[in-house]
Design a protein around this motif. Structure first.
Motif, PDB file in Angstrom:
ATOM      1  N   ALA A   1      17.058  -9.384  -1.388  1.00  0.00           N
ATOM      2  CA  ALA A   1      17.166  -8.428  -1.605  1.00  0.00           C
ATOM      3  C   ALA A   1      16.684  -7.896  -2.790  1.00  0.00           C
ATOM      4  N   ASN A   2      16.072  -6.502  -2.851  1.00  0.00           N
ATOM      5  CA  ASN A   2      15.760  -5.922  -4.035  1.00  0.00           C
ATOM      6  C   ASN A   2      15.936  -4.873  -4.434  1.00  0.00           C
ATOM      7  N   TYR A   3      16.317  -4.857  -5.429  1.00  0.00           N
ATOM      8  CA  TYR A   3      17.435  -3.483  -6.776  1.00  0.00           C
ATOM      9  C   TYR A   3      16.566  -2.447  -6.553  1.00  0.00           C
ATOM     10  N   LEU A   4      16.130  -0.750  -6.704  1.00  0.00           N
ATOM     11  CA  LEU A   4      15.600   0.126  -7.023  1.00  0.00           C
ATOM     12  C   LEU A   4      16.583   0.777  -7.756  1.00  0.00           C
ATOM     13  N   PRO A   5      16.526   0.996  -9.294  1.00  0.00           N
ATOM     14  CA  PRO A   5      17.125   1.976  -9.743  1.00  0.00           C
ATOM     15  C   PRO A   5      17.438   3.094  -9.518  1.00  0.00           C
TER      16      PRO A   5
ATOM     17  N   CYS B   1      21.742   1.687  -6.311  1.00  0.00           N
ATOM     18  CA  CYS B   1      20.600   1.315  -6.530  1.00  0.00           C
ATOM     19  C   CYS B   1      20.445   0.991  -4.921  1.00  0.00           C
ATOM     20  N   LEU B   2      18.488   1.975  -4.999  1.00  0.00           N
ATOM     21  CA  LEU B   2      17.801   1.878  -3.735  1.00  0.00           C
ATOM     22  C   LEU B   2      17.947  -0.055  -3.246  1.00  0.00           C
ATOM     23  N   GLN B   3      17.774  -0.350  -1.452  1.00  0.00           N
ATOM     24  CA  GLN B   3      17.229  -1.229  -1.397  1.00  0.00           C
ATOM     25  C   GLN B   3      16.250  -1.746  -1.103  1.00  0.00           C
ATOM     26  N   VAL B   4      15.307  -2.521  -1.083  1.00  0.00           N
ATOM     27  CA  VAL B   4      14.187  -2.428  -0.821  1.00  0.00           C
ATOM     28  C   VAL B   4      13.154  -3.593   0.537  1.00  0.00           C
ATOM     29  N   GLY B   5      12.313  -3.097   0.377  1.00  0.00           N
ATOM     30  CA  GLY B   5      12.233  -4.265   1.143  1.00  0.00           C
ATOM     31  C   GLY B   5      12.666  -5.021   2.320  1.00  0.00           C
TER      32      GLY B   5
ATOM     33  N   VAL C   1      24.073  -7.617 -10.256  1.00  0.00           N
ATOM     34  CA  VAL C   1      23.133  -8.796 -10.331  1.00  0.00           C
ATOM     35  C   VAL C   1      22.599  -9.746  -9.453  1.00  0.00           C
ATOM     36  N   PHE C   2      21.420 -10.800 -10.157  1.00  0.00           N
ATOM     37  CA  PHE C   2      20.692 -11.782  -8.642  1.00  0.00           C
ATOM     38  C   PHE C   2      20.524 -13.012  -8.995  1.00  0.00           C
TER      39      PHE C   2
ATOM     40  N   LYS D   1     -12.839  -7.003   2.929  1.00  0.00           N
ATOM     41  CA  LYS D   1     -11.577  -7.418   2.054  1.00  0.00           C
ATOM     42  C   LYS D   1     -10.831  -5.978   1.388  1.00  0.00           C
ATOM     43  N   LEU D   2      -9.826  -6.187   1.638  1.00  0.00           N
ATOM     44  CA  LEU D   2      -8.831  -4.964   1.457  1.00  0.00           C
ATOM     45  C   LEU D   2      -8.499  -5.549   0.526  1.00  0.00           C
ATOM     46  N   VAL D   3      -7.531  -4.670  -0.618  1.00  0.00           N
ATOM     47  CA  VAL D   3      -6.757  -4.078  -1.767  1.00  0.00           C
ATOM     48  C   VAL D   3      -5.558  -3.957  -1.280  1.00  0.00           C
ATOM     49  N   ASP D   4      -4.293  -4.889  -1.408  1.00  0.00           N
ATOM     50  CA  ASP D   4      -2.822  -4.051  -1.143  1.00  0.00           C
ATOM     51  C   ASP D   4      -2.060  -3.646  -1.855  1.00  0.00           C
ATOM     52  N   GLU D   5      -1.926  -2.163  -1.848  1.00  0.00           N
ATOM     53  CA  GLU D   5      -0.957  -1.515  -2.276  1.00  0.00           C
ATOM     54  C   GLU D   5       0.354  -1.098  -2.521  1.00  0.00           C
ATOM     55  N   GLU D   6       0.963  -1.848  -1.332  1.00  0.00           N
ATOM     56  CA  GLU D   6       2.128  -1.908  -1.562  1.00  0.00           C
ATOM     57  C   GLU D   6       3.057  -3.251  -1.111  1.00  0.00           C
ATOM     58  N   ASP D   7       2.219  -4.582  -1.657  1.00  0.00           N
ATOM     59  CA  ASP D   7       3.084  -5.963  -1.672  1.00  0.00           C
ATOM     60  C   ASP D   7       3.162  -6.297  -2.855  1.00  0.00           C
ATOM     61  N   GLY D   8       4.374  -7.036  -2.557  1.00  0.00           N
ATOM     62  CA  GLY D   8       4.858  -8.075  -4.342  1.00  0.00           C
ATOM     63  C   GLY D   8       5.607  -7.117  -4.731  1.00  0.00           C
ATOM     64  N   ILE D   9       6.643  -7.388  -4.760  1.00  0.00           N
ATOM     65  CA  ILE D   9       7.994  -6.457  -6.039  1.00  0.00           C
ATOM     66  C   ILE D   9       7.104  -6.937  -7.804  1.00  0.00           C
ATOM     67  N   ASN D  10       6.202  -8.171  -7.781  1.00  0.00           N
ATOM     68  CA  ASN D  10       5.801  -8.521  -9.939  1.00  0.00           C
ATOM     69  C   ASN D  10       4.425  -8.900  -9.483  1.00  0.00           C
ATOM     70  N   GLY D  11       4.076  -9.218 -10.126  1.00  0.00           N
ATOM     71  CA  GLY D  11       2.401  -9.767 -10.118  1.00  0.00           C
ATOM     72  C   GLY D  11       1.297  -8.521  -9.922  1.00  0.00           C
ATOM     73  N   PRO D  12      -0.020  -9.345 -10.175  1.00  0.00           N
ATOM     74  CA  PRO D  12      -0.886  -8.751  -9.461  1.00  0.00           C
ATOM     75  C   PRO D  12      -1.642  -8.124  -7.968  1.00  0.00           C
TER      76      PRO D  12
END
Length: 993
Positions: free
Chosen positions: A440-444, A431-435, A400-401, A221-232
């Motif tokens: 679309a995910n926006y990061l300022p 904004c930067l678009q990631v993913g 807006v999204f 089992k490996l913890v995924d460092e770079e996954d998902g925008i929110n949540g655990p």
């Protein structure tokens, strides 16, 4: 078609019977040392046929530029007035065997009636063995040098290889390594039986001694460092299957190192390499065979958001002293780990906080950041990482999204305020678009920082290259100290992996016996004060000397493309240059055909054609011989356009001069330009004195042609532009200083030179032969009146992994080109690979001893090494033929892959060293043998011949208008748009100088 195919496959075998019936030979040739190589064509001590050695009355005629002209190239081999000796001895069928019979032929339709022979690869490269070392060189003054090779003791343990399968499959080596690290941590003491395995990051695991199982499955089992925008953070489960594959044979490796076996056991070497890289891969940032870290030396800024990191190169090599670890210092450009807004400010060179961005700014940012990893800074300790996929076209305040399935919209500014209590300050920036693009995910920008340790792989600009060179340029003593410190810091004796596998590494540089070959005497014209000269420490000058064959320039013109150079200044410069050419031994008319023509850089074609036609009108049918061009210092595509139009359209020889040299006229500069003009006009600046007195072994005795060949590939990121091959060949004998060059485009990143020999079907003439080798053999015959009876082929830019392929394919092409000229024409070939991209450095044994170094602190020119750090059985040597200017000199590595001329070690080493003093563009010995250097220049020049739209394709990374390249690729395998042809008068001279 079948007939054509069969005849080409059999030409070498049929030829043997022809020769045997024609020339009964008294002596059976002896086979080469290992019994597998070619028979020797000429006993070392055999005297050539009396008529072969150039008699004094013959020599003048042959050396003249005329020679016997042949109207048709196909009757190249009209019976020469002088009988052939060496080449007419039989080439035995078994000798030519592996090169011909293994090679299948295919035929590709290439538009209409043209059919090109495609030479495939042999089914087995093992049928060919490289030339064995014929002994060691003895010439020169003996001395000791130190090399950055560290003796490595072979382990006495069994090495085992296991296959690793990870499901679900992972493409990232880093993630693979993380999974295996976790597995070793959990199971080392139980299931792995205390073994510490080394892992290559892909499919293979290696151990010293066996694991307790032949097959086993693990769940990790490996913890995924770079996954998902929110949540655990999510945990991922992987299934890892480890399966025994093979035991590596170290006995074979021992025998190879002792010189008792000819084939290197690549698997064993690879395992040892992986074991010794394991610890550094964890500590540092691996890139290719090098490791980088900001801790090795403080990073230096390169500008526009980049910095240089220092690192070291590491590779395990089989040598005569046993296994050796080659360690060298290296530098690379990395993206600075800056807040994104700061990075953008540096990139654009302006304050981005107060002003809105222009469209071109946005494009530049998007290009620079696409694919770059960033981490968020607005969530305290949570530093999640994302890869940038793009940039929004609107500013942040307008974005807006949808926040739920009911299409409830929320602005990015509101979302960050409500979710994280983060107030966006610079809402005018995009904004930067990631993913991925679908969601679309926006990061300022202000909430992101660039992740440390990302190598910059795109092209550096001029300023960045200069800054990087400043960092990498180290004096030999400093570089040696850094290498020693690296070895100590890596502490291989403490390395758990080296210990596990029983590998011991010395901490001392290898001491190696070297010899310093003498510089050759050079011959200048009888009318100069100094008729000959002996270079001192790799250099000399033109004072009191006149070119041995100074040419006449009576019809020339000048175009001035530089706004800042007034007409009287340009005239003054041309006068000075004309005077220098005359002082150096040329005849140069001080007056141009038409007055100096002023032109705008953006109207290069119009200006060239105007000057060409105006000159031709005035000359009434005579040719314009030379065009001088004054260019602005920063001239963009002007230089390339000018060369393309002159050499492929107008048939003009040109010499460009930059504005800075026109204003600051130095005698040294003018002397160098006059050297270039003379060879471009077909002259010779100097020749080896030994060549004139016929004292060069295996060159002076019979007509010899020396080839140089190179392939240049497009830069990283250019995924469609072709590679360019160039071949040059000497056109004078016995002097071998004048080289004609040919160029051609071929498939992207193809290393084998496709156009060395080719045949196609012509509806009138039937099967027609052509190709660069054939054309150059024909032009040698035209220029000298002789057919070459010996071929020496220097091939640049081939990596070790490609030696077999390149030798098989290109030697076969050389043989076919020869046979196509005359049925029983097979001159003996020596094929030598020249490498500059290696990591062996040689240092003076005592840096304080002024007699053993040049002014830059480097080893002396002429230093040659062929023992200890060289190949256990093959014929290779390191030669530092030049004097260092700055930094640490890199010796050239020469590897003789095939040798039918039976060179001794001294023979090929001194020939190569002496040729390095015949480079036409300067009065210094150069670091690479001139034919290879000229081939590189010619290939580089031909890049400019590609149609302008093709060049844009390549440079925009296939973004905007990639139609031309895509269309050409789609039109079949041979779908590379051919380069425009060189004009006949350009081909004959050293236009690329």
């Amino acid at each position: 078609m079948r007939q054509m195919k069969e005849s080409s496959e059999q030409h070498l075998v049929i030829k043997t019977h022809l020769q045997n019936s024609m020339n009964p030979v008294q002596k059976t040739p002896k086979t080469a040392q290992n019994g597998k190589g070619p028979p020797s064509h000429e006993p070392q001590n055999a005297k050539p046929h009396s008529q072969t050695s150039p008699s004094s009355k013959n020599r003048g005629r042959r050396r003249g530029r005329g020679g016997r002209k042949s109207d048709q190239s196909d009757v190249f081999m009209r019976p020469s007035s002088r009988p052939c000796t060496v080449a007419d001895k039989p080439v035995l069928a078994h000798q030519a065997g592996p090169l011909v019979t293994d090679i299948p032929h295919g035929c590709v339709e290439n538009g209409g009636n043209m059919c090109e022979m495609e030479m495939g690869f042999p089914s087995s490269s093992k049928s060919l063995t490289f030339a064995p070392r014929p002994g060691y060189g003895q010439l020169g003054t003996k001395c000791i040098v130190k090399a950055n090779h560290f003796f490595t003791e072979l382990p006495e343990k069994d090495l085992n290889q296991y296959d690793v399968t990870i499901t679900p499959e992972v493409s990232s080596r880093t993630v693979n390594r993380a999974i295996m690290n976790e597995l070793v941590k959990l199971y080392k003491e139980s299931d792995l039986g205390m073994r510490l395995p080394a892992y290559d990051g892909r499919k293979s695991l290696y151990t010293a001694g066996e694991l307790p199982f032949a097959w086993k499955e693990f769940k990790i089992k490996l913890v995924d460092e770079e996954d998902g925008i929110n949540g655990p953070k999510r945990e991922r489960e992987y299934k890892v299957v480890i399966k025994f594959v093979a035991r590596a044979n170290l006995h074979h490796l021992g025998q190879f190192l002792a010189g008792k076996r000819a084939d290197a056991p690549q698997e064993a070497l690879q395992i040892l390499d992986i074991v010794l890289r394991e610890l550094s891969t964890r500590r540092y940032c691996p890139v290719g065979r090098s490791f980088f870290s900001p801790d090795i030396r403080a990073p230096q800024r390169l500008g526009e958001g980049l910095e240089s990191w220092c690192g070291f190169y590491q590779s395990i090599r089989p040598t005569q002293m046993g296994l050796s670890l080659n360690i060298d210092m290296s530098s690379a450009a990395f993206i600075e780990a800056l807040p994104v807004i700061e990075f953008v400010g540096q990139l654009l060179g302006k304050d981005v906080l107060s002003r809105p961005l222009s469209d071109s700014d946005r494009v530049k940012i998007k290009k620079a950041l696409r694919g770059v990893k960033v981490e968020v800074t607005h969530r305290g300790n949570v530093r999640r990482k994302y890869r940038v996929s793009g940039l929004t076209s609107q500013p942040t305040r307008e974005l807006v999204f949808p926040v739920d399935d009911n299409s409830t919209m929320k602005s990015v500014v509101e979302y960050f305020q409500e979710m994280y209590g983060f107030t966006i300050q610079h809402a005018h920036l995009p904004c930067l678009q990631v993913g991925n693009q679908k969601k679309a995910n926006y990061l300022p920008m202000e909430a992101c920082k660039i992740v440390e340790g990302q190598r910059y792989t795109k092209r550096l600009n001029e300023r960045q290259i200069t800054a990087l060179l400043k960092v990498t340029c180290q004096r030999p003593r400093d570089q040696e100290n850094d290498i020693l410190q690296t070895v100590q810091h890596n502490a291989y004796d403490q390395d758990p992996y080296a210990k596990e596998f029983g590998i011991k590494i010395s901490e001392k540089l290898a001491s190696v016996e070297a010899r310093i070959l003498p510089a050759p005497w050079l011959k200048y014209h009888e009318t100069g004060k100094e008729k000959d000269c002996l270079p001192q420490v790799g250099q000399w000058n033109m004072m009191n000397k006149k070119m041995i064959n100074g040419m006449t320039v009576s019809r020339w013109a000048c175009i001035n493309f530089s706004r800042s150079v007034q007409e009287n200044v340009a005239r003054g410069f041309c006068n000075e240059l004309a005077q220098m050419c005359q002082v150096s031994g040329m005849e140069f008319n001080p007056e141009p055909v038409i007055p100096i023509y002023m032109a705008r850089p953006d109207q290069v074609e119009k200006a060239l054609k105007h000057v060409y036609h105006a000159s031709m009108n005035k000359l009434k049918g005579k040719e314009l011989e030379l065009l001088l061009a004054i260019l602005p210092d920063n001239n963009g595509s002007l230089y390339g356009d000018l060369k393309r139009i002159c050499e492929t359209d107008l048939g003009l020889i040109s010499q460009c001069c930059l504005t800075k040299h026109v204003f600051k006229i130095s005698k040294q500069y003018l002397a160098n330009v006059s050297l270039k003009i003379n060879v471009k006009m077909g002259g010779r600046n100097t020749v080896l004195l030994d060549a004139i007195s016929c004292r060069i072994p295996l060159v002076s005795d019979i007509p010899t042609i020396i080839f140089g060949a190179d392939v240049t590939h497009p830069e990283n990121g250019e995924d469609s532009s072709p590679s360019i091959a160039a071949v040059v060949a000497s056109q004078d004998w016995p002097e071998v200083t004048k080289y004609a060059g040919l160029v051609c485009a071929q498939a992207h990143r193809q290393e084998l030179i496709q156009d060395l020999y080719k045949t196609w079907h012509d509806p009138v003439r039937g099967t027609v032969s052509g190709g660069m080798i054939r054309d150059l053999l024909v032009s040698f015959r035209k220029a000298t009146g002789q057919k070459p009876l010996r071929i020496i082929f220097y091939r640049d830019g081939v990596s070790e992994g490609q030696f077999y392929q390149v030798l098989l394919y290109e030697l076969d092409a050389i043989r076919k080109a020869c046979a196509s000229l005359e049925p029983n024409y097979q001159p003996p070939v020596t094929f030598i690979v020249v490498q500059k991209r290696h990591h062996t450095r040689l240092f003076a044994n005592n840096h304080r001893d002024r007699n053993s170094t040049d002014r830059s602190g480097n080893i002396l020119p002429g230093t040659v090494v062929d023992s200890k750090i060289c190949h256990p059985t093959e014929f290779d040597f390191y030669l530092c033929s030049h004097a260092g200017i700055q930094g640490t000199s890199r010796p050239a590595h020469y590897h003789v892959l095939w040798d039918e001329n039976n060179f001794t070690a001294d023979g090929i080493q001194s020939l190569t060293n002496n040729l390095c003093y015949t480079y036409a563009r300067c009065t210094r010995s150069v670091s690479v043998v001139p034919p290879a250097y000229y081939a590189h220049l010619a290939a580089f020049r031909a890049r400019f011949y590609m149609e302008p739209e093709m060049q844009e394709n390549g440079s925009n990374g296939g973004g905007g208008g990639g139609h031309a390249a895509k269309a050409t690729r789609a039109s079949g395998e041979t779908g590379v748009r051919p380069l425009p042809a060189l004009k006949e008068n350009v081909k004959r001279v050293m236009f690329y100088c």
